[in-house]
Scaffold this active site. Structure first.
Site, mmCIF file in Angstrom:
data_model
loop_
_atom_site.group_PDB
_atom_site.id
_atom_site.type_symbol
_atom_site.label_atom_id
_atom_site.label_comp_id
_atom_site.label_asym_id
_atom_site.label_seq_id
_atom_site.Cartn_x
_atom_site.Cartn_y
_atom_site.Cartn_z
ATOM 1 N N ASP A 109 0.843 -1.335 0.207
ATOM 2 C CA ASP A 109 -0.055 -0.135 0.107
ATOM 3 C C ASP A 109 0.850 1.236 0.060
ATOM 4 O O ASP A 109 1.876 1.263 0.756
ATOM 5 C CB ASP A 109 -0.694 0.001 1.131
ATOM 6 C CG ASP A 109 -2.041 1.022 1.413
ATOM 7 O OD1 ASP A 109 -2.432 1.298 0.194
ATOM 8 O OD2 ASP A 109 -2.522 1.320 2.271
ATOM 9 N N ASN A 138 -8.476 0.526 6.574
ATOM 10 C CA ASN A 138 -7.626 0.128 7.596
ATOM 11 C C ASN A 138 -8.009 0.846 9.177
ATOM 12 O O ASN A 138 -8.059 0.029 10.122
ATOM 13 C CB ASN A 138 -6.246 1.071 7.383
ATOM 14 C CG ASN A 138 -5.096 0.699 8.500
ATOM 15 O OD1 ASN A 138 -5.086 -0.136 9.160
ATOM 16 N ND2 ASN A 138 -4.028 1.356 8.380
#
Ligand code: 13P
Length: 287
Positions: free
Chosen positions: A84, A231
């Protein structure tokens, strides 16, 4: 076995649903994300930021943990392991470490340099059968010390990057990493539609997936978003359950301090959150 995210993302695009991309932070997160995806029969992307990769003692360790947990838990749904917001060096390191997907975030570079580096990484990923995400227009909020101003991407720039052969494109549309501030005006669907009109069938990625109302997320999916990053909401779920356990004094009853007991409610909180998101994204049963 890890797979490239290409096939699952293209199926999601064609089927008008989105793949959940959940950031892992440690062993509990990895187990929980994989368990939830398996229970929901959903393809899934496990992703790691460069900071979390360091915290987990390196990308090689991350790849080993994900692969070993999959083997131990008998994971049968497709799983991609994705970097990411990778730097150029981070992307190279993850390719070496055996990841099946990377994101090159060149959004803070001069546009020409973003193009050059994206091109080079696309060639490597094609050769290795990996998927690659690129970014135009930095995402707002702060993640791992990377602070974006929440700008909206320029549709022309999106088209230029989309045409480089990437798998999926992250473009700022008013989304922010972390908690959304009071009075956040919502996603800019006008910008999303303008980007979509330029990039055609390129699947789009929505970062900052935590805290956006479900109906707004589903609207974004209808408009071409095929990967959604989450997240913060898993972190909040973990923290909330762990706090409740300690506030109830359970850690000082019997062997309640044993990490296998102490971390269990938080881990279950992550499982529940991932399952909930998979349902909202419409990818349950798509494995
Ligand atoms: P949130 O932490 O806001 O869910 O964002 C996750 C993300 O976009 C990772 O790139």
């Amino acid at each position: 076995m890890l797979v490239s995210a290409k096939e699952m993302i293209q199926a999601a695009y064609a089927g008008h649903y989105a793949i959940g991309a959940f950031n892992t932070n440690n062993l509990e997160w990895t187990k929980a994300i994989l368990q939830a995806a398996e229970e929901m029969r959903a393809p899934v992307i496990v992703q790691v930021s460069e900071g979390a990769g360091k915290y987990m003692a390196g990308f090689k360790n991350v790849a080993d943990i994900v692969k070993n947990v999959m083997e131990f838990q008998k994971t049968s749904v497709p799983v991609a392991l994705h970097l990411d917001h990778g730097t150029y060096a981070g992307c190279k390191a993850c390719i070496e470490a055996g990841f099946s997907s990377i994101m090159f975030d060149g959004s803070s570079l001069p546009f020409d340099e973003n193009i050059e580096k994206t091109k080079e990484l696309v060639a490597i990923c094609n050769e290795k059968g990996m998927s690659i995400e690129a970014e135009v227009g930095s995402i707002g909020g702060e993640e791992d010390g990377v602070v974006g101003m929440g700008e909206c991407a320029d549709p022309e720039e999106c088209k230029t990057i989309a045409d480089l052969g990437i798998t999926m494109l992250a473009a700022g549309i008013g989304n922010i990493h972390g908690k959304y501030p009071e009075g956040w005006p919502g996603l800019r669907f006008d910008v999303l539609d303008a980007i979509k009109a330029k990039v055609g069938d390129m699947p789009l990625v929505l970062h900052g997936g935590s805290g956006i109302p479900d109906a707004m997320v589903q609207d974004a999916i209808r408009r071409g978003v095929s990967k959604i990053n989450v997240n913060t909401e898993c972190q909040l779920a973990f923290a909330e359950k762990t706090r409740a356990y300690i506030e109830a004094g359970k850690d000082i009853q019997g062997k309640g301090y044993d990490p296998r007991k102490l971390l269990a409610p938080g881990a279950q909180g992550i499982v529940d959150m991932v399952k909930y998101k998979i349902e909202v994204f419409g990818c349950a049963g798509k494995a």
